[in-house]
Design an enzyme around this catalytic site. Structure first.
Site, PDB file in Angstrom:
ATOM      1  N   LYS A   9      -3.135   7.892 -16.067  1.00  0.00           N
ATOM      2  CA  LYS A   9      -2.301   6.704 -16.283  1.00  0.00           C
ATOM      3  C   LYS A   9      -1.438   6.361 -15.057  1.00  0.00           C
ATOM      4  O   LYS A   9      -1.306   7.176 -14.137  1.00  0.00           O
ATOM      5  CB  LYS A   9      -1.431   6.941 -17.513  1.00  0.00           C
ATOM      6  N   TYR A  49      -5.980  -0.863 -26.228  1.00  0.00           N
ATOM      7  CA  TYR A  49      -5.130  -0.202 -27.223  1.00  0.00           C
ATOM      8  C   TYR A  49      -5.009  -1.021 -28.515  1.00  0.00           C
ATOM      9  O   TYR A  49      -4.017  -0.880 -29.222  1.00  0.00           O
ATOM     10  CB  TYR A  49      -3.740   0.056 -26.632  1.00  0.00           C
ATOM     11  N   PHE A  57       5.797   0.350 -30.351  1.00  0.00           N
ATOM     12  CA  PHE A  57       5.760   0.595 -28.903  1.00  0.00           C
ATOM     13  C   PHE A  57       4.610  -0.138 -28.206  1.00  0.00           C
ATOM     14  O   PHE A  57       4.392   0.051 -27.009  1.00  0.00           O
ATOM     15  CB  PHE A  57       5.688   2.100 -28.606  1.00  0.00           C
ATOM     16  N   ARG A  85      -8.839  17.093 -25.414  1.00  0.00           N
ATOM     17  CA  ARG A  85      -7.555  16.845 -26.094  1.00  0.00           C
ATOM     18  C   ARG A  85      -6.666  18.090 -26.064  1.00  0.00           C
ATOM     19  O   ARG A  85      -5.451  17.989 -25.892  1.00  0.00           O
ATOM     20  CB  ARG A  85      -7.794  16.368 -27.530  1.00  0.00           C
ATOM     21  N   THR A  91       1.016  14.439 -27.382  1.00  0.00           N
ATOM     22  CA  THR A  91       1.449  13.140 -26.833  1.00  0.00           C
ATOM     23  C   THR A  91       2.836  13.244 -26.201  1.00  0.00           C
ATOM     24  O   THR A  91       3.068  12.717 -25.112  1.00  0.00           O
ATOM     25  CB  THR A  91       1.490  12.089 -27.976  1.00  0.00           C
ATOM     26  N   ARG A 102      -0.201  17.518 -19.906  1.00  0.00           N
ATOM     27  CA  ARG A 102       1.046  16.795 -20.201  1.00  0.00           C
ATOM     28  C   ARG A 102       2.268  17.685 -20.034  1.00  0.00           C
ATOM     29  O   ARG A 102       3.330  17.210 -19.606  1.00  0.00           O
ATOM     30  CB  ARG A 102       0.968  16.188 -21.598  1.00  0.00           C
ATOM     31  N   ASN A 112       2.898   9.526 -20.252  1.00  0.00           N
ATOM     32  CA  ASN A 112       2.400  10.877 -20.513  1.00  0.00           C
ATOM     33  C   ASN A 112       1.138  11.216 -19.723  1.00  0.00           C
ATOM     34  O   ASN A 112       0.353  12.070 -20.114  1.00  0.00           O
ATOM     35  CB  ASN A 112       2.243  11.110 -22.026  1.00  0.00           C
ATOM     36  N   HIS A 115      -4.750   9.925 -20.944  1.00  0.00           N
ATOM     37  CA  HIS A 115      -5.237   9.519 -22.272  1.00  0.00           C
ATOM     38  C   HIS A 115      -6.559  10.217 -22.513  1.00  0.00           C
ATOM     39  O   HIS A 115      -7.319  10.455 -21.569  1.00  0.00           O
ATOM     40  CB  HIS A 115      -5.448   7.993 -22.314  1.00  0.00           C
ATOM     41  N   GLU A 126     -14.278   3.255 -26.039  1.00  0.00           N
ATOM     42  CA  GLU A 126     -13.447   3.376 -24.829  1.00  0.00           C
ATOM     43  C   GLU A 126     -14.294   3.530 -23.566  1.00  0.00           C
ATOM     44  O   GLU A 126     -13.955   2.980 -22.515  1.00  0.00           O
ATOM     45  CB  GLU A 126     -12.482   4.549 -24.992  1.00  0.00           C
TER      46      GLU A 126
HETATM   47  P1  CMP Z   1      -2.361   7.818 -25.703  1.00  0.00           P
HETATM   48  O1  CMP Z   1      -3.014   9.138 -25.979  1.00  0.00           O
HETATM   49  O2  CMP Z   1      -2.881   7.024 -24.568  1.00  0.00           O
HETATM   50  O3  CMP Z   1      -2.435   6.918 -27.042  1.00  0.00           O
HETATM   51  C1  CMP Z   1      -1.482   5.932 -27.343  1.00  0.00           C
HETATM   52  C2  CMP Z   1      -0.317   5.957 -26.402  1.00  0.00           C
HETATM   53  O4  CMP Z   1       0.865   5.327 -26.895  1.00  0.00           O
HETATM   54  C3  CMP Z   1       0.131   7.404 -26.171  1.00  0.00           C
HETATM   55  O5  CMP Z   1      -0.823   8.094 -25.430  1.00  0.00           O
HETATM   56  C4  CMP Z   1       1.469   7.179 -25.508  1.00  0.00           C
HETATM   57  O6  CMP Z   1       1.363   6.845 -24.143  1.00  0.00           O
HETATM   58  C5  CMP Z   1       1.967   5.962 -26.274  1.00  0.00           C
HETATM   59  N1  CMP Z   1       2.919   6.349 -27.328  1.00  0.00           N
HETATM   60  C6  CMP Z   1       2.675   7.053 -28.439  1.00  0.00           C
HETATM   61  N2  CMP Z   1       3.793   7.185 -29.175  1.00  0.00           N
HETATM   62  C7  CMP Z   1       4.772   6.533 -28.491  1.00  0.00           C
HETATM   63  C8  CMP Z   1       6.149   6.297 -28.742  1.00  0.00           C
HETATM   64  N3  CMP Z   1       6.749   6.762 -29.838  1.00  0.00           N
HETATM   65  N4  CMP Z   1       6.831   5.593 -27.835  1.00  0.00           N
HETATM   66  C9  CMP Z   1       6.219   5.103 -26.731  1.00  0.00           C
HETATM   67  N5  CMP Z   1       4.904   5.285 -26.448  1.00  0.00           N
HETATM   68  C10 CMP Z   1       4.197   5.999 -27.317  1.00  0.00           C
END
Ligand code: CMP
Length: 138
Positions: A9, A49, A57, A85, A91, A102, A112, A115, A126
């Site tokens: 990312k 997404y 968010f 994963r 996350t 992470r 983070n 993905h 995807e």
């Molecule tokens: P990802 O695995 O890419 O899938 C969805 C993304 O949303 C996640 O990683 C984070 O980057 C983001 N995300 C998930 N929960 C939150 C949250 N509570 N606040 C902000 N971003 C979030």
């Protein structure tokens, strides 16, 4: 053999962590079968997404994902989705296990660093979002 999509990312690409993250992935035995650096526009980030469009968010997530270049990678291996994963970690980096990508690199729940697809159906969507068949090696 299973395929999964990894995104490195904007926060990680910006901090020149692409090589370090790919090193961890390859050390874990996952094979890189496609790779490109791209910059998503807001519309493309929203499309990627779309399953999260009702989440509070969604706006900040998609703006962040369009804020700079990302690296898209297709990984192959036995049980690749689950293995990658586990390597990514939770996350929220404060909840991620020691030694996960992470835990080592992520800045926050949003920034983070990586993905990963969460199931075979999402992996198929995807991967096709970023790559066509000619861009993937057998
Ligand atoms: P990802 O695995 O890419 O899938 C969805 C993304 O949303 C996640 O990683 C984070 O980057 C983001 N995300 C998930 N929960 C939150 C949250 N509570 N606040 C902000 N971003 C979030």
């Amino acid at each position: 053999m299973e395929l999964t999509l990894c995104l490195i990312k904007p926060d990680a690409v910006r901090r020149d962590l692409t090589g370090s993250i790919l090193f961890m992935i390859q050390k874990a035995g996952l094979k890189v079968v496609a790779l490109k650096m791209v910059r998503l526009d807001l519309n493309q980030a929203q499309g990627f997404y779309h399953v999260h469009r009702e989440r509070p968010f969604f706006g900040e997530l998609t703006e962040y994902m369009a804020s700079g270049p990302i690296v898209a990678v297709v990984l192959a291996g036995d049980n690749a989705i689950k293995r990658y994963r586990e390597l990514m970690g939770a996350t929220d980096p404060t909840q991620a296990d020691e030694g996960t990508i992470r835990k080592v690199f992520a800045l926050s729940k949003q920034e983070n660093s990586v993905h990963g697809s969460d199931a075979p159906e999402t992996a198929a969507f995807e991967i096709s979002y970023f790559f066509n068949a000619m861009e993937m090696v057998g």
